[in-house]
Design a protein around this motif. Structure first.
Motif, PDB file in Angstrom:
ATOM      1  N   CYS A  25      -4.540  -4.566  -3.617  1.00 48.95           N
ATOM      2  CA  CYS A  25      -3.921  -4.361  -4.919  1.00 48.95           C
ATOM      3  C   CYS A  25      -4.669  -5.189  -5.967  1.00 48.95           C
ATOM      4  CB  CYS A  25      -2.454  -4.781  -4.888  1.00 48.95           C
ATOM      5  SG  CYS A  25      -1.475  -3.885  -3.685  1.00 48.95           S
TER       6      CYS A  25
ATOM      7  N   ASP B  77       1.143  -8.505  -7.017  1.00 48.19           N
ATOM      8  CA  ASP B  77       1.398  -7.469  -6.006  1.00 48.19           C
ATOM      9  C   ASP B  77       0.964  -7.944  -4.625  1.00 48.19           C
ATOM     10  OD1 ASP B  77       2.399  -5.822  -7.981  1.00 48.19           O
ATOM     11  OD2 ASP B  77       0.662  -4.479  -8.031  1.00 48.19           O
TER      12      ASP B  77
ATOM     13  N   LEU C 195       3.417  -8.569  -1.231  1.00 53.01           N
ATOM     14  CA  LEU C 195       3.117  -7.988   0.086  1.00 53.01           C
ATOM     15  C   LEU C 195       2.720  -9.047   1.108  1.00 53.01           C
ATOM     16  CD1 LEU C 195       1.058  -4.859  -1.038  1.00 53.01           C
ATOM     17  CD2 LEU C 195       3.439  -4.908  -0.262  1.00 53.01           C
TER      18      LEU C 195
ATOM     19  N   VAL D 201       1.143  -6.765   6.038  1.00 51.63           N
ATOM     20  CA  VAL D 201       2.273  -6.832   5.104  1.00 51.63           C
ATOM     21  C   VAL D 201       3.414  -7.595   5.768  1.00 51.63           C
ATOM     22  CG1 VAL D 201       3.959  -5.500   3.775  1.00 51.63           C
ATOM     23  CG2 VAL D 201       1.598  -4.674   3.992  1.00 51.63           C
TER      24      VAL D 201
ATOM     25  N   PHE E  25       6.690   3.251   1.823  1.00 49.42           N
ATOM     26  CA  PHE E  25       5.343   3.603   1.370  1.00 49.42           C
ATOM     27  C   PHE E  25       5.412   4.908   0.597  1.00 49.42           C
ATOM     28  CE2 PHE E  25       1.374   5.889   2.117  1.00 49.42           C
ATOM     29  CZ  PHE E  25       0.413   4.939   1.798  1.00 49.42           C
TER      30      PHE E  25
ATOM     31  N   ARG F 222       9.512  -4.207   2.029  1.00 48.27           N
ATOM     32  CA  ARG F 222       8.527  -4.204   0.953  1.00 48.27           C
ATOM     33  C   ARG F 222       8.229  -2.759   0.573  1.00 48.27           C
ATOM     34  NH1 ARG F 222       9.816  -8.792   0.090  1.00 48.27           N
ATOM     35  NH2 ARG F 222       8.743 -10.587   0.945  1.00 48.27           N
TER      36      ARG F 222
ATOM     37  N   LEU G 278       5.330  -0.245  -1.189  1.00 47.72           N
ATOM     38  CA  LEU G 278       3.916  -0.121  -1.525  1.00 47.72           C
ATOM     39  C   LEU G 278       3.660   1.299  -1.989  1.00 47.72           C
ATOM     40  CD1 LEU G 278       0.922  -0.956  -1.586  1.00 47.72           C
ATOM     41  CD2 LEU G 278       0.819  -0.375   0.859  1.00 47.72           C
TER      42      LEU G 278
ATOM     43  N   TYR H  84       7.050  -2.563  -8.442  1.00 46.27           N
ATOM     44  CA  TYR H  84       6.648  -2.697  -7.047  1.00 46.27           C
ATOM     45  C   TYR H  84       5.127  -2.668  -6.970  1.00 46.27           C
ATOM     46  CZ  TYR H  84       7.089   2.292  -7.999  1.00 46.27           C
ATOM     47  OH  TYR H  84       7.026   3.529  -8.583  1.00 46.27           O
ATOM     48  N   PRO H  85       4.567  -3.189  -5.867  1.00 40.01           N
ATOM     49  CA  PRO H  85       3.105  -3.215  -5.715  1.00 40.01           C
ATOM     50  C   PRO H  85       2.496  -1.817  -5.685  1.00 40.01           C
ATOM     51  CG  PRO H  85       4.122  -4.750  -4.193  1.00 40.01           C
ATOM     52  CD  PRO H  85       5.233  -3.939  -4.801  1.00 40.01           C
TER      53      PRO H  85
ATOM     54  N   CYS I 258      -1.462   0.125  -5.315  1.00 32.97           N
ATOM     55  CA  CYS I 258      -2.881   0.034  -4.981  1.00 32.97           C
ATOM     56  C   CYS I 258      -3.508   1.403  -5.195  1.00 32.97           C
ATOM     57  CB  CYS I 258      -3.072  -0.383  -3.528  1.00 32.97           C
ATOM     58  SG  CYS I 258      -2.410  -1.995  -3.120  1.00 32.97           S
TER      59      CYS I 258
END
Length: 192
Positions: free
Chosen positions: A51, A56, A60, A73, A80, A115, A117, A139-140, A142
């Protein structure tokens, strides 16, 4: 002028057999191509480009290296989401997804153990920044700039979400908009 095609009886039978063989193979090939991960599947080892934002990576727990894996993670469960930066449904779903993320972080049963992602298929860093701002993502996020993870997961359309264990075990998957985030929250709690 009229054209007439004539085939010897042996050639007609050969063409018919070839056509039948192609048609018999087509459904199997399309099913394989459309096969997405589902409950009970274990994902192949996936390597994600890290990320871009330090916050972020901290959420994670993946460190500052250039890449990370699901097993890196720090969570019992990972929600996800594959999204597209040009996917209108992804943007429509974002407010509900943000509420779900807030609920996960506030609920004692899920806070610190789940978490989230989001991975932007084919996106550039600039496109990710734009999407994050428009989605007000809490939220994170990528990027998967070369579609490598996207391809390993069967090239799903977006949005595509999965509930995973860090070892890659798929507990739930869904293609399209999540219509009932409350039901998903309950499902997540039931898998802890």
């Amino acid at each position: 002028m009229v054209f007439r095609l004539t085939f010897a009886p042996g050639r007609v039978a050969l063409l018919a057999a070839a056509l039948a063989a192609l048609l018999a193979l087509a459904p199997a090939a399309s099913v394989r191509a459309a096969s997405l991960p589902g409950p009970g599947d274990v994902l192949p080892p996936l390597v994600f480009q890290n990320c871009p934002r330090p916050e972020d990576r901290a959420v994670l727990g993946v460190g500052d290296g250039p890449t990370f894996a699901l097993a890196d993670v720090r969570a019992e469960l990972i929600l996800f989401e594959f999204f597209g930066v040009y996917c209108p449904v992804c943007f429509e779903q974002a407010p509900d997804f943000n509420r779900l993320v807030r609920s996960l972080s506030r609920d004692p049963a899920t806070a610190g153990t789940v978490r989230v992602l989001a991975l932007a298929a084919g996106a550039t860093p600039m496109e990710l920044d734009y999407a994050r701002g428009e989605m007000k993502a809490a939220y994170p996020m990528c990027i998967d700039p070369d579609f490598s993870v996207h391809k390993q997961l069967g090239e799903p359309k977006t949005p595509f979400a999965m509930l995973l264990r860090p070892d890659g075990t798929v507990l739930w998957s869904h293609l399209g908009r999540i219509e009932d985030p409350g039901a998903l929250l309950n499902l997540i709690k039931s898998k802890l």
